[in-house]
Design a protein around this motif. Sequence first.
Motif, mmCIF file in Angstrom:
data_model
loop_
_atom_site.group_PDB
_atom_site.id
_atom_site.type_symbol
_atom_site.label_atom_id
_atom_site.label_comp_id
_atom_site.label_asym_id
_atom_site.label_seq_id
_atom_site.Cartn_x
_atom_site.Cartn_y
_atom_site.Cartn_z
ATOM 1 N N ALA A 151 0.783 -1.240 0.000
ATOM 2 C CA ALA A 151 0.000 0.000 0.000
ATOM 3 C C ALA A 151 0.817 1.294 0.000
ATOM 4 N N PRO A 152 1.897 1.431 0.818
ATOM 5 C CA PRO A 152 2.575 2.726 0.936
ATOM 6 C C PRO A 152 3.014 3.392 -0.358
ATOM 7 N N PRO A 153 3.582 2.682 -1.363
ATOM 8 C CA PRO A 153 3.976 3.402 -2.583
ATOM 9 C C PRO A 153 2.819 4.130 -3.247
ATOM 10 N N TRP A 154 1.649 3.514 -3.244
ATOM 11 C CA TRP A 154 0.485 4.150 -3.858
ATOM 12 C C TRP A 154 -0.034 5.307 -3.017
ATOM 13 N N MET A 155 0.081 5.197 -1.708
ATOM 14 C CA MET A 155 -0.332 6.290 -0.843
ATOM 15 C C MET A 155 0.559 7.513 -1.051
ATOM 16 N N VAL A 156 1.845 7.276 -1.342
ATOM 17 C CA VAL A 156 2.773 8.370 -1.607
ATOM 18 C C VAL A 156 2.507 8.981 -2.979
ATOM 19 N N ALA A 157 2.274 8.118 -3.977
ATOM 20 C CA ALA A 157 2.126 8.591 -5.361
ATOM 21 C C ALA A 157 0.761 9.196 -5.642
ATOM 22 N N LEU A 158 -0.244 8.842 -4.847
ATOM 23 C CA LEU A 158 -1.598 9.360 -5.073
ATOM 24 C C LEU A 158 -2.133 9.968 -3.787
ATOM 25 N N PRO A 159 -1.820 11.242 -3.536
ATOM 26 C CA PRO A 159 -2.317 11.902 -2.326
ATOM 27 C C PRO A 159 -3.834 11.794 -2.234
ATOM 28 N N GLY A 160 -4.305 11.446 -1.057
ATOM 29 C CA GLY A 160 -5.740 11.269 -0.855
ATOM 30 C C GLY A 160 -6.149 9.815 -0.773
ATOM 31 N N LEU A 161 -5.287 8.911 -1.221
ATOM 32 C CA LEU A 161 -5.564 7.476 -1.130
ATOM 33 C C LEU A 161 -5.134 7.000 0.249
ATOM 34 N N ARG A 162 -6.090 6.526 1.033
ATOM 35 C CA ARG A 162 -5.805 6.116 2.398
ATOM 36 C C ARG A 162 -5.460 4.631 2.454
ATOM 37 N N PHE A 163 -4.868 4.228 3.589
ATOM 38 C CA PHE A 163 -4.387 2.852 3.721
ATOM 39 C C PHE A 163 -5.520 1.844 3.559
ATOM 40 N N ARG A 164 -6.676 2.121 4.147
ATOM 41 C CA ARG A 164 -7.787 1.167 4.072
ATOM 42 C C ARG A 164 -8.298 1.011 2.641
ATOM 43 N N GLN A 165 -8.032 1.987 1.784
ATOM 44 C CA GLN A 165 -8.372 1.876 0.364
ATOM 45 C C GLN A 165 -7.207 1.306 -0.438
ATOM 46 N N ALA A 166 -5.986 1.735 -0.091
ATOM 47 C CA ALA A 166 -4.812 1.315 -0.853
ATOM 48 C C ALA A 166 -4.555 -0.179 -0.715
ATOM 49 N N LEU A 167 -4.804 -0.742 0.473
ATOM 50 C CA LEU A 167 -4.498 -2.150 0.678
ATOM 51 C C LEU A 167 -5.318 -3.068 -0.225
ATOM 52 N N PRO A 168 -6.666 -2.977 -0.222
ATOM 53 C CA PRO A 168 -7.415 -3.836 -1.150
ATOM 54 C C PRO A 168 -7.163 -3.482 -2.610
ATOM 55 N N PHE A 169 -6.949 -2.200 -2.906
ATOM 56 C CA PHE A 169 -6.682 -1.810 -4.284
ATOM 57 C C PHE A 169 -5.423 -2.474 -4.827
ATOM 58 N N THR A 170 -4.341 -2.475 -4.030
ATOM 59 C CA THR A 170 -3.091 -3.056 -4.515
ATOM 60 C C THR A 170 -3.216 -4.561 -4.717
ATOM 61 N N GLN A 171 -4.033 -5.224 -3.889
ATOM 62 C CA GLN A 171 -4.236 -6.663 -4.096
ATOM 63 C C GLN A 171 -4.999 -6.909 -5.402
ATOM 64 N N ALA A 172 -5.982 -6.054 -5.666
ATOM 65 C CA ALA A 172 -6.769 -6.207 -6.896
ATOM 66 C C ALA A 172 -5.923 -5.921 -8.129
ATOM 67 N N SER A 173 -5.143 -4.840 -8.103
ATOM 68 C CA SER A 173 -4.350 -4.480 -9.277
ATOM 69 C C SER A 173 -3.250 -5.503 -9.533
ATOM 70 N N THR A 174 -2.658 -6.046 -8.461
ATOM 71 C CA THR A 174 -1.627 -7.069 -8.636
ATOM 72 C C THR A 174 -2.230 -8.366 -9.153
ATOM 73 N N ALA A 175 -3.457 -8.661 -8.747
ATOM 74 C CA ALA A 175 -4.114 -9.881 -9.223
ATOM 75 C C ALA A 175 -4.234 -9.890 -10.741
ATOM 76 N N PHE A 176 -4.388 -8.706 -11.343
ATOM 77 C CA PHE A 176 -4.467 -8.634 -12.807
ATOM 78 C C PHE A 176 -3.205 -9.203 -13.464
ATOM 79 N N THR A 177 -2.045 -9.014 -12.827
ATOM 80 C CA THR A 177 -0.798 -9.498 -13.417
ATOM 81 C C THR A 177 -0.700 -11.013 -13.365
ATOM 82 N N TYR A 178 -1.542 -11.647 -12.522
ATOM 83 C CA TYR A 178 -1.499 -13.103 -12.383
ATOM 84 C C TYR A 178 -2.545 -13.827 -13.231
ATOM 85 N N ILE A 179 -3.462 -13.088 -13.801
ATOM 86 C CA ILE A 179 -4.536 -13.753 -14.547
ATOM 87 C C ILE A 179 -4.449 -13.516 -16.045
#
Length: 351
Positions: A62-90
């Motif tokens: 989560a932290p890299p996205w929180m730094v790169a996108l001001p306003g993105l909070r940890f509770r949003q960044a954590l599930p988002f990063t799992q979803a976006s990374t899942a795309f690379t596996y499918i």
Amino acid sequence: MRGRRRQIVFGALGLAVVVVTFAFVLPKIANYGDVWDVVKTLDTAWLLALLAAVVINIVTFAPPWMVALPGLRFRQALPFTQASTAFTYIAPGGGIVGMAGSYGLLRAWGFGSREVARAVTLTGVWNQLANLLLPVVAVLLLSIEHQSDAFLSTVAVVGAVVFSIAVCLLALVLWSDGLARGVGEAVEAATNRVLRIVRKGPLTGWPERLVAFRRSTVDLIRRRWAWLTLAALLGNITVFAVLLVCIRAVGIGASELTWVEAFAGWSLARALQLIPLTPGGVGPVELGMTGILVGFGGANVEVVAAVLLYRAFTILPTLLLGLATIGAWRWLGPGRPREGVDAAAGNPPGG
């Protein structure tokens, strides 16, 4: 029709690599029955350590996205990063697919297109640069221990060259509007020459796009480059920690395989993931990592067990969490205001 045929050939090639890896090559290195005997006798303490390493690794997405996108909070960044990374596996395509998925998911949450594009670009660039630089660091660490590996050294040289070129291009793009426009014109011209050969339409608008990118990005990089770099390094270190725990858990001690040798095998695997042949680099990563770790002196059965454990515990948790997140995406949104309302109030979406 021709593009569709290429996709079929590319997909068939990727499937063939996976089949050959797991059905023929790995069983030649170690019998799967022997590998399972090692895995099923793992000590409970090591399983708990592995679980802790996996959880810490997931949290550091989560932290890299929180730094790169001001306003993105940890509770949003954590599930988002799992979803976006899942795309690379499918789907084949690796980071490109993940970046496209990241853009779509964040736009669906109401973040502005400019801010999302900037965040996707910065996190992608920082991550890919880290992957290119890791083999270089590994070779330097091995040289301190008076060791070497020809294949890893070759990968390190290639990575260092690509890293240097990428950093120079990024610096030119961010230096001034004029340089950004010039780089855009050069890249557009070079790309269009290739596209003409394959009979594809020309790209347009790259110079102005790079100028706009520079203007929206340079201030954020000046203020947050150190935090972005630290977050990217932390994320990579926690992934390596998962591998190191797997290696020690299957009984490979430091006298048999040092942490530097383990780091060398892991850095090679990270570089191999950049090859968009199979989703998540499945196949080439296992072969490359197994080969170099066995070459450094690791026992065949234990090395294969460690590599398969590592891959399972770095792919499956994120894949399952990511797919669940994608399914529940509409209910996980941060409830952000509409872009027009943000603009009228003088607040940039995502700011």
